[in-house]
Write a protein that holds these residues in place. Structure first.
Motif, PDB file in Angstrom:
ATOM      1  N   ASP A  98       0.812  -1.210   0.000  1.00 32.09           N
ATOM      2  CA  ASP A  98       0.000   0.000   0.000  1.00 32.09           C
ATOM      3  C   ASP A  98       0.851   1.268   0.000  1.00 32.09           C
ATOM      4  N   ASN A  99       0.189   2.386  -0.253  1.00 30.97           N
ATOM      5  CA  ASN A  99       0.863   3.684  -0.260  1.00 30.97           C
ATOM      6  C   ASN A  99       0.002   4.745   0.406  1.00 30.97           C
ATOM      7  N   VAL A 100       0.648   5.829   0.779  1.00 25.12           N
ATOM      8  CA  VAL A 100      -0.049   6.989   1.339  1.00 25.12           C
ATOM      9  C   VAL A 100       0.402   8.229   0.584  1.00 25.12           C
ATOM     10  N   ILE A 101      -0.391   9.284   0.689  1.00 23.50           N
ATOM     11  CA  ILE A 101      -0.071  10.542   0.015  1.00 23.50           C
ATOM     12  C   ILE A 101       0.291  11.596   1.058  1.00 23.50           C
ATOM     13  N   LEU A 102       1.461  12.205   0.866  1.00 25.95           N
ATOM     14  CA  LEU A 102       1.918  13.315   1.695  1.00 25.95           C
ATOM     15  C   LEU A 102       1.985  14.575   0.849  1.00 25.95           C
ATOM     16  N   LEU A 103       1.856  15.715   1.518  1.00 29.92           N
ATOM     17  CA  LEU A 103       1.723  16.992   0.816  1.00 29.92           C
ATOM     18  C   LEU A 103       2.797  17.972   1.281  1.00 29.92           C
ATOM     19  N   PRO A 104       4.032  17.798   0.820  1.00 27.24           N
ATOM     20  CA  PRO A 104       5.120  18.660   1.282  1.00 27.24           C
ATOM     21  C   PRO A 104       4.996  20.094   0.748  1.00 27.24           C
ATOM     22  N   PRO A 105       5.523  21.047   1.552  1.00 29.28           N
ATOM     23  CA  PRO A 105       6.199  20.860   2.833  1.00 29.28           C
ATOM     24  C   PRO A 105       5.203  20.548   3.948  1.00 29.28           C
ATOM     25  N   THR A 106       5.545  19.577   4.796  1.00 28.81           N
ATOM     26  CA  THR A 106       4.618  19.157   5.833  1.00 28.81           C
ATOM     27  C   THR A 106       5.392  18.545   6.994  1.00 28.81           C
ATOM     28  N   TYR A 107       4.684  18.083   7.991  1.00 23.14           N
ATOM     29  CA  TYR A 107       5.295  17.506   9.196  1.00 23.14           C
ATOM     30  C   TYR A 107       6.076  16.247   8.834  1.00 23.14           C
ATOM     31  N   GLY A 108       7.318  16.162   9.312  1.00 20.58           N
ATOM     32  CA  GLY A 108       8.221  15.121   8.856  1.00 20.58           C
ATOM     33  C   GLY A 108       7.929  13.720   9.358  1.00 20.58           C
ATOM     34  N   MET A 109       7.177  13.598  10.473  1.00 20.42           N
ATOM     35  CA  MET A 109       6.972  12.264  11.044  1.00 20.42           C
ATOM     36  C   MET A 109       6.045  11.388  10.199  1.00 20.42           C
ATOM     37  N   TYR A 110       5.223  11.969   9.330  1.00 23.33           N
ATOM     38  CA  TYR A 110       4.384  11.128   8.464  1.00 23.33           C
ATOM     39  C   TYR A 110       5.283  10.237   7.608  1.00 23.33           C
ATOM     40  N   GLU A 111       6.308  10.830   7.015  1.00 23.74           N
ATOM     41  CA  GLU A 111       7.198  10.063   6.142  1.00 23.74           C
ATOM     42  C   GLU A 111       8.076   9.103   6.938  1.00 23.74           C
ATOM     43  N   VAL A 112       8.558   9.552   8.087  1.00 25.82           N
ATOM     44  CA  VAL A 112       9.379   8.678   8.919  1.00 25.82           C
ATOM     45  C   VAL A 112       8.587   7.435   9.324  1.00 25.82           C
ATOM     46  N   SER A 113       7.356   7.639   9.770  1.00 29.96           N
ATOM     47  CA  SER A 113       6.532   6.507  10.196  1.00 29.96           C
ATOM     48  C   SER A 113       6.199   5.596   9.022  1.00 29.96           C
ATOM     49  N   ALA A 114       5.952   6.181   7.857  1.00 31.02           N
ATOM     50  CA  ALA A 114       5.699   5.367   6.663  1.00 31.02           C
ATOM     51  C   ALA A 114       6.908   4.495   6.343  1.00 31.02           C
ATOM     52  N   ASN A 115       8.094   5.077   6.418  1.00 33.02           N
ATOM     53  CA  ASN A 115       9.308   4.317   6.120  1.00 33.02           C
ATOM     54  C   ASN A 115       9.536   3.203   7.136  1.00 33.02           C
ATOM     55  N   ILE A 116       9.276   3.489   8.408  1.00 31.51           N
ATOM     56  CA  ILE A 116       9.426   2.457   9.444  1.00 31.51           C
ATOM     57  C   ILE A 116       8.512   1.270   9.162  1.00 31.51           C
ATOM     58  N   ASN A 117       7.313   1.568   8.677  1.00 26.33           N
ATOM     59  CA  ASN A 117       6.317   0.527   8.419  1.00 26.33           C
ATOM     60  C   ASN A 117       6.366  -0.023   7.002  1.00 26.33           C
TER      61      ASN A 117
END
Length: 350
Positions: A98-117
């Motif tokens: 699966d994937n998620v959509i992020l809207l940069p510039p934005t809060y960095g933890m969304y991407e960090v958590s996505a990468n961890i998972n």
């Protein structure tokens, strides 16, 4: 839009048998508690912390319910908002698929958590005025897109996202829309909390770390449908919010008037800070802010940042972030702190 929570939920989470803590196995008050292998003699601290805390933090949720106008079954408390973000990935996104959509510039933890998972990230940059690019977001969605993260007021830019655009995403996206309102207390725009019943795919994140001044306690809030909150409670650690945090949170939530006064003063100081920054010739642009910080584009951003650090003044260098080139993010401090900041900026450019 056809939103079906059951189709979004991972099969292993559907079939998960949650851990049953000692406190889950009875209701009401007990006088002799011999079920959880606690130290029956107490703790060496002035307050008693020898018993495990309420795993569902009902007293805190009841107080929040009265303040926020949201029923307790629609409230999840996490170890910071970051815990709720992580649980969203674990509940609804299949690793490597699966994937998620992020809207940069934005809060960095969304991407960090996505990468961890191990969840793929699709980035759709905000428009030059930091608003949603609706058409490009729509084009980025596919059958494996499970979550869209929207931060409003946005971090690091400070502006609010247009409500109509957020509603457009909510109505047309079949997955979950996470609206991060960490800075909503400072904004003119109203919270989406009253709209939870209207949008079953909406998850609103808030926090006690900002306006409430409880950053050290790490208490984040997620508001959503009762069904989504049940999923969070199913997969969270049994005692994710410690007793000290619950105790101090309850004390703080009795002081709404104090917090409202701080918010008022912060907004006033924000306006004064912006006014003074605009008088500095090397300041090129200040993004209108609905948060307790301002994003300032100025000349020689990195050297200025280093100068401020050398004077013991820490701001956030965002000059390498998409759409934030040449900008520093400055939190609104006390009147004295703001004057020290301004004086050092002027000294650097003199």
């Amino acid at each position: 839009m056809s939103f079906n929570l059951d189709l979004l939920l991972r099969e292993n989470i559907k079939n998960l048998k949650p851990y049953s803590s000692a406190r889950d196995e009875f209701d009401g008050e007990a006088s002799v508690m011999l079920d959880a292998n606690e130290n029956a003699y107490g703790s060496p601290l002035s307050q008693s912390f020898n018993r495990y805390p309420d795993p569902l933090q009902l007293a805190v949720k009841q107080k929040l319910s009265a303040i926020k106008g949201v029923s307790t079954d629609r409230i999840f408390l996490g170890n910071g908002s970051d815990e709720a973000i992580d649980l969203l990935f674990r509940a609804f996104c299949k690793p490597g698929i699966d994937n998620v959509i992020l809207l940069p510039p934005t809060y960095g933890m969304y991407e960090v958590s996505a990468n961890i998972n191990d969840i793929a990230v699709r980035k759709v940059t905000l428009t030059p005025n930091y608003q949603l690019d609706i058409d490009t977001i729509a084009a980025a969605i596919d059958a494996h897109t499970k979550i869209i993260f929207i931060c409003s007021p946005n971090n690091p830019t400070g502006n609010s996202i247009r409500r109509q655009d957020i509603e457009t995403i909510l109505v047309n996206f079949e997955g979950i829309v996470v609206l991060d309102e960490a800075y909503i207390n400072y904004a003119k725009q109203n919270s989406f909390l009253p709209s939870l019943a209207e949008f079953p795919n909406l998850v609103v994140l808030q926090t006690l770390s900002k306006a409430w001044g409880l950053a050290a306690l790490r208490l984040g809030m997620a508001f959503a449908s009762a069904e989504i909150i049940q999923i969070f409670n199913k997969i969270k650690p049994p005692y994710n919010i410690n007793q000290a945090t619950q105790t101090y949170a309850l004390e703080a939530l009795e002081r709404v008037d104090t917090v409202n006064e701080w918010i008022k003063e912060t907004v006033e100081e924000r306006a004064l800070l912006v006014e003074q920054l605009q008088l500095i010739p090397q300041v090129e642009h200040i993004t209108p802010s609905d948060a307790n910080f301002v994003l300032v584009r100025l000349q020689q951003a990195r050297p200025l940042y280093n100068h401020l650090v050398s004077k013991g003044i820490i701001v956030r260098d965002r000059s390498t972030v998409t759409l934030c080139e040449g900008a520093l993010r400055m939190t609104v401090g006390t009147p004295a702190e703001n004057q020290i900041l301004l004086a050092q900026i002027k000294e650097f450019y003199s």
